[in-house]
Design an enzyme around this catalytic site. Structure first.
Site, short mmCIF file in Angstrom:
data_model
loop_
_atom_site.label_atom_id
_atom_site.label_comp_id
_atom_site.label_asym_id
_atom_site.label_seq_id
_atom_site.Cartn_x
_atom_site.Cartn_y
_atom_site.Cartn_z
N SER B 25 0.82 -1.22 0.00
CA SER B 25 0.00 0.00 0.00
C SER B 25 0.85 1.26 0.00
CB SER B 25 -0.89 0.09 1.23
OG SER B 25 -1.38 -1.14 1.60
N GLY B 53 0.96 -0.33 8.80
CA GLY B 53 1.73 0.90 9.02
C GLY B 53 2.58 1.38 7.87
N SER B 54 2.33 0.90 6.65
CA SER B 54 3.22 1.32 5.57
C SER B 54 3.04 2.81 5.22
CB SER B 54 3.06 0.42 4.34
OG SER B 54 1.90 0.73 3.63
N TRP B 55 1.80 3.31 5.35
CA TRP B 55 1.60 4.74 5.10
C TRP B 55 2.34 5.56 6.16
CZ3 TRP B 55 -3.59 6.88 2.78
CH2 TRP B 55 -3.86 6.20 1.58
N ASP B 79 -5.43 2.72 14.56
CA ASP B 79 -6.07 1.54 13.94
C ASP B 79 -6.72 0.69 15.02
OD1 ASP B 79 -5.67 0.15 10.93
OD2 ASP B 79 -6.34 -1.22 12.51
N ASP B 95 -11.12 2.56 17.70
CA ASP B 95 -12.13 2.57 16.63
C ASP B 95 -12.36 4.03 16.23
OD1 ASP B 95 -14.40 2.53 15.09
OD2 ASP B 95 -15.64 1.46 16.56
N ASP B 120 -6.75 5.08 5.09
CA ASP B 120 -6.73 3.98 4.13
C ASP B 120 -7.66 2.88 4.64
OD1 ASP B 120 -5.89 2.51 1.93
OD2 ASP B 120 -4.13 1.69 2.94
N LYS B 160 -9.38 6.29 1.29
CA LYS B 160 -9.70 5.19 0.39
C LYS B 160 -11.21 5.10 0.18
CE LYS B 160 -8.50 0.80 1.50
NZ LYS B 160 -7.31 0.23 0.91
C1 SAM Z 1 -5.84 -1.49 4.11
S1 SAM Z 1 -5.52 -1.49 5.83
C2 SAM Z 1 -4.51 -0.08 6.00
C3 SAM Z 1 -3.13 -0.26 5.46
C4 SAM Z 1 -2.21 0.88 5.85
N1 SAM Z 1 -2.55 2.12 5.20
C5 SAM Z 1 -0.77 0.53 5.51
O1 SAM Z 1 -0.26 1.14 4.58
O2 SAM Z 1 -0.17 -0.30 6.17
C6 SAM Z 1 -7.08 -1.03 6.50
C7 SAM Z 1 -7.12 -0.87 7.98
O3 SAM Z 1 -8.33 -0.24 8.39
C8 SAM Z 1 -8.54 -0.60 9.74
N2 SAM Z 1 -9.88 -0.23 10.21
C9 SAM Z 1 -11.06 -0.66 9.72
N3 SAM Z 1 -12.09 -0.13 10.45
C10 SAM Z 1 -11.53 0.67 11.39
C11 SAM Z 1 -12.08 1.48 12.43
N4 SAM Z 1 -13.39 1.55 12.62
N5 SAM Z 1 -11.22 2.15 13.21
C12 SAM Z 1 -9.87 2.05 13.01
N6 SAM Z 1 -9.32 1.30 12.05
C13 SAM Z 1 -10.12 0.61 11.24
C14 SAM Z 1 -8.28 -2.08 9.71
O4 SAM Z 1 -8.00 -2.55 11.01
C15 SAM Z 1 -7.09 -2.19 8.74
O5 SAM Z 1 -5.87 -2.31 9.42
#
Ligand code: SAM
Lengths: 990, 265
Positions: B25, B53-55, B79, B95, B120, B160
């Protein structure tokens, strides 16, 4: 004008009401009489939103329907009679998780996605008050409201904080139930309000004590997430439905939840809704596949399963004392009961009316080896020393006659098969000695002495496993997937040898029907394959016209039922099961310990089928229950996204029905028919040869279609429609060039040679940017690579051949948004004249793809779909394209000289849709363009002046809209349109 | 039936490994930034739905160059899932739809504003397309809610999205709060997936609206006061009606020459 004809798609909510069942299908509710499966009415409830929940107030006859941010209160009578109640749709600001009537029915409660309950006056829709718990306003994934006499409880399933249970009036939190991992996907209170059941991302079910908030029991079993739960039977049982396509029944007793039954009810993947009718104990479930499955939780004659050991039989049977190692060797079921023979040569009889066992005979000539066959009221025993003995009974089971028959033509006997044929009965007897003939005895019905005898010289590699007689021919199925056809009129003539593409023994052969020259037989193979073979006896030529495989297990036989559904039966792990192959669901299963045991299925499907088998030296007699209710109220379609659709264009199949194929993410291709008047869809076959999700499927002419997917799979199929069902056979596969499972064939196009419909050239494009052209030679059934090359490094989504007067162009559309053309006139060994290709016998060799000749940027992202209009007179063609950039464009290519072209964009709409445009089709003699997009809007544009002018747009309830096809109905000047995605929707343009 | 899942190990996966990113990502954010340069001026940022955590790694590398004075810089990452530590990133497990979470993040900024907020986020996909799209949009609205409280005027927001049925309603709502709303798809995001990113440039809230975080109001309540075309829950449930929709400009990011994530290598 687009008229909506039919819709098949996920069903999210199902509810029993008296003798009916209310089932949601997209924004509709359809009412069925579940006793016979008839549809009473379909009522359009919401403009766009899907119906997610139904709650019924039986006293007033009001039904609360909700889904997404919409709700409606509809009178039950309207659901039975009106085609729509759209003007009653109301909206809220948040997603509705659950809706219920208050105890006195004067209010309705709506629980929304932010853990708030709206209390609404159903007469004027005023919001009387809103209730929530302070500090608990995060988003929910599920929730329910339980209305009890003195209080109302709200169960809220959060993402991170478990389940919050609160009381509506006081807005006080009662419990925070923690124990699950991940989001809570369903939570429900028992009918008495004492228990709570919940499920989550962790695939477990937890039962909680409502008073103490304690976890009482936790059970696992589903192999994927669980979507819905319901208590029934005085809160002693629970039913669950899941992403794993099963429906499971659990017992709850002494604080313990244990599995009782598993029903495989839907296709991959997801079952969303379930309800139980408690008096008849039947369940209805709705899935992504659009199927409405009726499951009888207690088959009404499960008690008709008798289990007996020889030891217990000897206790009930005078004159029979069983020996320590004595086992059941053979049996036959008659109307009066069962006759069996043991390894000692004891012959016993069970009379079902008086439930008694009788000792018939002891014959030590049948010590240790015997084979049993039976017909009408006669049973035959054969030993390995050429002795055949028969007993004839009267209809009450008394022995009338015993006859011994020496098989003097044989030196030893190992196998005896039987065939029943209208007026006769045949025994086919095989010796292990290769010099012995194959012997067939013919009996008149009811007689135990043969009337005729046939002998055939035995083919070398024949080890027989089943037989059939038809049209004075004997067909013997054998090991190594071979069948032999002997001519009864000419015993010395060598048999026709039928080879089928399977690994094991043929387990059944059934004659089905005859047309002009061909007789049709169905065959099953133990390895799970089944075939339909057409035999022309006059020319001794046979042809496999259909081959398919069940998902798992061993096959033993097949039959068509009176509704023309095709059934197969056999073994699946430790179960014997009967499967409706046309509709893809199991109709019966019985644990029996697996395939390698003594078993036989007797009787006919119309009357009574009886399964007898021996398990752990116990004899089991199971009368197969005939379902009291229809197996499904609706059959549905694929359970996952439909990636491509293709009509068989030119001819109708059976009156106003048309055949079409769908290729899905679920890896299968379905052949179905659609009624062009009503939109009613019937599925014939679910083809399971692909191992990865489909990319494309297309009819290339009336008899052939091609399908492609990852792993470089590309299959050519042949359709046969001369019999009363259509049949399809996999004719040829393209051989993969490498062993990369991710290398996808994205698209293909075909151009026939010599103006006929047998030989063709085919272009294939790949996810690694490869472009290939093949020649298909029908007579040899072979593909030869004639052009090989590569575009750049991006994935190519579309390809088309364009025969432009005397040259041949190849057009591709990759993910880089360009349209690219090559002139391949000199790279193919064919002559191109007046837009047609002719084979002049030039040598086939593989040439390299040259550099492209034209390239034009049309889309800012990948081109998802295109359609081409060829101007045959004027040296030009137009490309209509839809892209991932939400755009639709018209591009024109005109010939400069013979080899180069001018490309220009005539019109481009960057705001053609609010999401990816997935499919475009030219319509109405190329005057209109149909485009479908993931925003679920179908748009029709006028293109007569090379401008994209919207003339009509319609909302479709099919989500992930990704494919479409059209066909012009010749007689009525109308166009039939099928749109596919997660479901199918059918339209008519008139 | 065979496997229908496609091999996910494409070039970006390998590139991420090489460059020490936790997920492929990272390239989505990098390619978006190549076109929009929102990280150039950014000093204080929030990364929502950040695990693994890549972002945050991209942000950390960009915002904290070794030599300069970093005292004013700040990255907060949130997250549901726990995240292993990243240099210069404050992580929070919570959350983001919970009003309390937003409050906690605001407090971490000690009264200062942020320049850039990204999310994201992707919910647990159930397969119910309409619910999945709704929850996805709620994640965006929660991120937007935080933005209205924390983003400086002129600041940028990226989230996203999945371009589904109601995406045009979201475009319309975002249009009320930002100068420019663009739907962008980096080449590293698969063309076969519906994923893309909403890039909102130049935060510019309606003049007469004072956003107020309240732990007892949901995101929907929060935006009631702000005229962004959302349905107001009056004391009566309205009849069904079409809500404002608009289509955002679509841009592909990362250049057509960069590697195509749909291609097989
Ligand atoms: C695609 S991943 C993110 C990847 C991240 N940008 C990276 O580069 O590593 C989506 C994330 O959204 C989080 N997520 C989903 N619903 C959430 C919420 N209500 N509160 C916080 N995080 C949430 C998930 O736990 C998941 O880790």
């Amino acid at each position: 004008m687009l008229q909506k004809l039919n819709h098949v798609g996920p069903s999210l909510a199902v509810k029993f009401y008296e003798k009916w069942c209310l089932c949601s299908q997209g924004p509709f509710i359809e009412v069925f009489d579940y006793s016979n499966g008839s549809s009473i009415n379909r009522c359009h409830i919401f403009h766009r939103n899907k119906v997610h929940g139904i709650s019924i107030d039986k006293t007033s006859g009001n039904v609360l329907v909700y889904g997404s941010r919409s709700f409606s209160i509809v009178n039950i009578n309207d659901l039975f009679s009106k085609s729509e109640v759209l003007d009653q749709e109301k909206m809220t600001g948040e997603w509705i998780m659950s809706g219920e009537f208050s105890f006195n029915k004067e209010e309705i409660y709506l629980l929304t996605s932010y853990n708030r309950v709206l209390i609404i006056d159903p007469d004027n829709f005023t919001v009387k008050s809103t209730h929530f718990v302070e500090g608990e306003r995060s988003i929910l994934y599920s929730g329910s409201i339980k209305v009890l006499r003195h209080k109302v409880l709200v169960n809220a399933g959060t993402i991170m904080n478990g389940i919050i249970v609160w009381e509506l009036d006081s807005k006080k939190k009662i419990h925070t139930l923690r124990g699950h991992e991940g989001s809570i996907f369903y939570v429900t209170t028992s009918n008495n309000g004492k228990l709570l059941a919940s499920c989550s991302d962790d695939r477990s079910i937890i039962i909680w004590d409502m008073v103490s908030g304690k976890l009482l029991s936790r059970a696992w079993g589903h192999t994927a997430r669980i979507w819905n739960l319901k208590f029934f039977n005085d809160d002693t049982q629970l039913i669950s439905v899941s992403e794993d396509c099963t429906c499971r029944v659990w017992n709850y007793k002494n604080d313990e939840l244990t599995i009782k039954d598993i029903f495989e009810s839907h296709l991959t993947k997801n079952v969303w809704g379930v309800d139980v009718e408690e008096t008849n104990l039947i369940a209805i479930s709705g899935g992504n596949d659009g199927r409405l499955k009726v499951t009888e939780l207690v088959p009404h004659n499960r008690s008709c399963n008798i289990e007996l050991s020889l030891e217990s039989i000897s206790e009930q049977c005078d004159g029979f004392i069983h020996k320590a190692n004595e086992i059941v060797k053979g049996f036959h079921w008659f109307d009066f009961g069962l006759v069996l023979i043991t390894s000692e040569g004891n012959i016993l009889e069970y009379l079902q009316n008086i439930e008694e066992w009788k000792f018939l005979d002891y014959d030590d000539r049948f010590f240790s080896f015997s084979i049993t066959q039976g017909n009408e009221n006669t049973i035959f025993f054969m030993n390995n020393k050429c002795l055949l003995t028969s007993f004839k009974f009267d209809k009450f089971g008394s022995v009338l006659q015993k006859v011994d028959y020496e098989l003097e033509l044989l030196t030893k006997t190992v196998n005896c098969l039987s065939v029943r044929h209208t007026a006769h009965f045949y025994l086919i007897i095989e010796s292990p000695n290769p010099r012995d003939p194959l012997l067939m005895l013919k009996f008149n019905h009811g007689s135990c002495a043969p009337t005729e005898r046939y002998t055939f010289s035995k083919p070398e590699n024949m080890i027989s496993s089943c037989a059939e007689v038809h049209n004075n021919r004997l067909l013997v199925g054998a090991r190594f997937s071979l069948a032999f056809i002997f001519d009864l009129a000419s015993e010395t003539k060598p048999p026709i040898v039928v080879k089928t593409q399977a690994a094991d023994a043929i387990t059944s052969i059934n004659y089905l029907e005859t047309t002009e020259n061909d007789a049709l037989f169905s065959m099953t193979n133990r390895d799970g394959t089944y075939f339909f073979v057409a035999v022309d006896f006059r020319s001794s030529v046979y042809k496999t016209i259909h081959a398919n495989k069940i998902s798992r297990g061993f096959l033993e036989g097949s039959f068509y039922d009176s509704n023309d559904d095709f059934f197969v039966y056999g073994f699946k792990s430790n179960l014997f099961h009967i499967y409706n192959e046309s509709q893809q669901y199991e109709v019966f299963s019985q644990p029996c310990g697996g395939a390698h045991r003594q078993w036989k299925l007797f009787g006919s499907q119309e009357q009574q089928q009886v399964l007898c088998f021996v398990k752990n030296s116990t004899l089991n007699i199971t009368k197969i229950p005939k379902g009291k209710y229809p197996g499904a109220l609706k059959n549905g379609t694929h359970g996952r996204e439909i990636r491509d659709i293709s009509f068989r264009k030119r001819s109708n199949y059976c009156k106003e029905n048309l055949l079409f194929i769908t290729g899905s993410e679920d890896t299968t291709v379905k052949l179905s028919s659609i009624n062009s008047e009503t939109g009613a869809i019937q599925n014939f076959w679910t083809l399971k040869s692909h191992v990865s999700g489909l990319q494309r499927c297309k009819f290339i002419c009336d008899n052939f279609f091609i399908t492609c997917s990852a792993r470089e799979e590309l299959f050519l199929w042949e359709l046969n429609d001369q019999f009363s069902h259509p049949y399809v056979n996999l004719k040829q596969k393209l051989i993969p060039s490498m062993n990369n499972p991710d290398l996808r064939i994205m698209d293909f196009d075909v151009l026939f040679l010599n103006g006929d419909t047998c030989d063709f050239i085919m272009a294939t494009v790949y996810s690694d940017s490869s472009v290939k052209v093949w020649h298909y030679f029908n007579e040899q059934n072979s593909f030869t690579l004639i052009i090989d090359g590569r575009y750049e490094t991006c994935c190519i989504w579309n390809v088309a051949f364009i025969p432009l007067q005397n040259c041949l162009k190849l057009l591709i559309a990759p993910t880089d948004g360009h349209l690219i053309t090559w002139d391949i006139t000199n790279s193919v060994p064919f002559e191109i004249r007046n837009n047609e290709l002719f084979d002049r016998g030039l040598k086939l060799e593989t040439k390299q793809l040259q550099n492209w000749s034209e390239k034009i940027l049309v889309h800012t992202a990948g081109i998802k779909s295109l359609d081409v209009k060829l101007d045959k007179s004027s040296d030009s063609f137009k490309v209509y394209s839809g892209g991932d950039d939400n755009a639709v464009a018209i591009t024109k290519f005109t010939n400069n000289d013979n080899y180069t072209m001018k490309a220009e964009i005539l019109d481009h709409d960057s705001y053609a849709a609010s999401s990816t445009v997935t499919s475009v089709n030219l319509l109405d003699n190329d005057t209109k363009l149909l485009a479908t997009s993931v925003d679920q809007v179908i748009r029709i544009r006028d293109i007569t002046n090379d401008k994209l002018k919207i003339t009509e747009s319609k909302y479709t309830t099919v989500a992930d809209t990704g494919s479409s096809d059209i066909v012009t109905l010749p007689n009525v000047q109308k166009t039939l349109i099928l749109i596919g995605g997660l479901g199918l929707s059918c339209w008519r343009d008139e | 039936m065979g496997k229908s899942s496609k091999d996910k190990r494409d070039l970006y996966y390998r590139k991420a490994k090489e460059q020490g990113y936790r997920a492929r990502s990272a390239f989505k954010l990098l390619q978006l930034d190549d076109d929009f340069h929102f990280l150039q001026q950014a000093v204080r940022v929030v990364d929502l739905c950040a695990a693994p955590g890549s972002w945050s790694q991209v942000l950390s590398r960009r915002l904290f160059p070794q030599s300069s004075d970093n005292s004013d810089r700040k990255i907060v990452a949130v997250d549901l899932q726990p995240m292993s530590p990243i240099d210069n990133v404050i992580t929070l497990q919570a959350d983001i739809t919970h009003p309390k979470t937003l409050q906690t993040i605001t407090e971490l900024f000690e009264g200062k504003k942020a320049d850039f907020i990204c999310s994201d986020g992707a919910p647990d996909v159930t397969g119910l397309h309409d619910l999945d799209e709704y929850v996805q949009q709620q994640l965006i609205l929660s991120a937007l809610q935080l933005s209205t409280c924390l983003l400086r005027k002129g600041g940028n927001f990226v989230a996203k999205i999945f371009r589904g049925r109601d995406i045009d309603m979201l475009y319309s709502q975002l249009g009320y709060l930002f100068e420019k709303v663009i739907c962008a798809k980096p080449r590293s995001s698969r063309g076969t997936s519906l994923e893309s990113f909403i890039v909102c440039l130049g935060y510019n809230p309606p003049a007469n609206w004072e956003p107020k975080l309240d732990v007892n109001s949901s995101v929907e309540d929060f935006f009631q006061g702000c005229d962004i075309g959302k349905l107001r829950l009056e004391d009566k449930c309205p009849n069904y009606h079409e809500e404002p929709r608009s289509i955002a400009t679509f841009i592909a990011c990362g250049g057509l020459s960069s590697f195509d994530s749909d291609a097989t290598y």
